[in-house]
Design a protein around this motif. Structure first.
Motif, PDB file in Angstrom:
ATOM      1  N   CYS A 285       0.835  -1.227  -0.106  1.00 36.89           N
ATOM      2  CA  CYS A 285       0.501  -0.087  -0.030  1.00 36.89           C
ATOM      3  C   CYS A 285       0.806   1.757   0.410  1.00 36.89           C
ATOM      4  O   CYS A 285       0.886   2.334  -1.029  1.00 36.89           O
ATOM      5  N   TYR A 286       2.065   1.161   0.315  1.00 36.14           N
ATOM      6  CA  TYR A 286       2.715   2.019   0.668  1.00 36.14           C
ATOM      7  C   TYR A 286       3.780   2.463  -0.458  1.00 36.14           C
ATOM      8  O   TYR A 286       3.663   3.710  -0.929  1.00 36.14           O
TER       9      TYR A 286
ATOM     10  N   VAL B 221       2.238   2.151  -3.471  1.00 36.86           N
ATOM     11  CA  VAL B 221       1.558   1.860  -4.020  1.00 36.86           C
ATOM     12  C   VAL B 221       1.207   3.160  -4.198  1.00 36.86           C
ATOM     13  O   VAL B 221       1.015   4.607  -5.298  1.00 36.86           O
ATOM     14  N   LYS B 222       0.862   4.538  -2.859  1.00 42.33           N
ATOM     15  CA  LYS B 222       0.834   5.571  -2.314  1.00 42.33           C
ATOM     16  C   LYS B 222       2.330   6.243  -3.550  1.00 42.33           C
ATOM     17  O   LYS B 222       1.569   7.063  -3.423  1.00 42.33           O
ATOM     18  N   LEU B 223       2.885   6.003  -2.758  1.00 44.57           N
ATOM     19  CA  LEU B 223       4.247   6.356  -3.251  1.00 44.57           C
ATOM     20  C   LEU B 223       4.523   6.298  -5.255  1.00 44.57           C
ATOM     21  O   LEU B 223       4.774   7.892  -4.963  1.00 44.57           O
TER      22      LEU B 223
ATOM     23  N   GLY C 179       2.145   7.269  -6.729  1.00 44.54           N
ATOM     24  CA  GLY C 179       1.159   7.956  -7.073  1.00 44.54           C
ATOM     25  C   GLY C 179       1.666   9.448  -7.241  1.00 44.54           C
ATOM     26  O   GLY C 179       1.329  10.445  -7.940  1.00 44.54           O
ATOM     27  N   LEU C 180       2.064   9.331  -6.146  1.00 42.41           N
ATOM     28  CA  LEU C 180       2.792  10.367  -5.436  1.00 42.41           C
ATOM     29  C   LEU C 180       4.556  11.216  -6.893  1.00 42.41           C
ATOM     30  O   LEU C 180       4.035  12.471  -7.312  1.00 42.41           O
TER      31      LEU C 180
ATOM     32  N   SER D  58     -10.157   8.785 -13.976  1.00 42.22           N
ATOM     33  CA  SER D  58     -10.187   8.362 -12.941  1.00 42.22           C
ATOM     34  C   SER D  58     -11.907   9.180 -12.753  1.00 42.22           C
ATOM     35  O   SER D  58     -11.803   8.312 -11.282  1.00 42.22           O
TER      36      SER D  58
END
Length: 102
Positions: free
Chosen positions: A14-15, A17-19, A21-22, A38
Motif C-alpha cells: 500500500c505504501y 502504491v501511494k508513493l 501515485g505521488l 479517474s
C-alpha cells in the motif's frame, strides 16, 4: 505464511502504491483522458464488484435472492430514495425472498 508477514507485505505494498501515485508528474494528471478515466474507474469497479457478489456462488453463476434485492435497490434508486432506504429495501426484499424460498 504467517498472518503478520501478510499484514506487513500488504502495508508495504500500500505504501509503494501511494508513493508511485505521488511520483506521477502533474502534467500527466491534468490530461483530459486521465481525468475522465479517474472519474469513471471507481464506478466501473463498484459495478463489477456488485455484479460478482450478486450473481456468483463459488465458481458458479447463480440467480437467487440477492438478485431480487439488487432489483429492489435499483428501483429505490430510480425513485430517488435516500441511501438508507435503498439499503433497507434491498435487505428486506432479499430476506423476504429467502424466507419464502426456504
Amino acid at each position: 505464511m504467517s498472518v503478520w508477514i501478510a499484514i506487513a507485505a500488504t502495508a508495504v505494498g500500500c505504501y509503494l502504491v501511494k508513493l508511485a501515485g505521488l511520483l506521477v508528474p502533474a502534467g500527466t494528471l491534468e490530461r483530459p483522458l486521465v481525468q475522465r478515466l479517474s472519474g469513471l474507474l471507481p464506478v466501473a469497479l463498484l459495478a463489477a464488484l456488485t455484479a460478482q457478489q450478486t450473481f456468483s456462488s463459488g465458481s458458479a453463476l447463480v440467480i437467487d435472492a440477492r438478485a431480487a434485492g439488487l432489483v429492489a435497490a435499483a428501483i429505490a434508486l430510480v425513485l430517488r430514495a435516500p441511501f438508507l432506504v435503498v439499503v433497507a429495501a434491498a435487505v428486506l426484499v432479499t430476506a423476504g425472498v429467502r424466507a419464502i424460498g426456504g
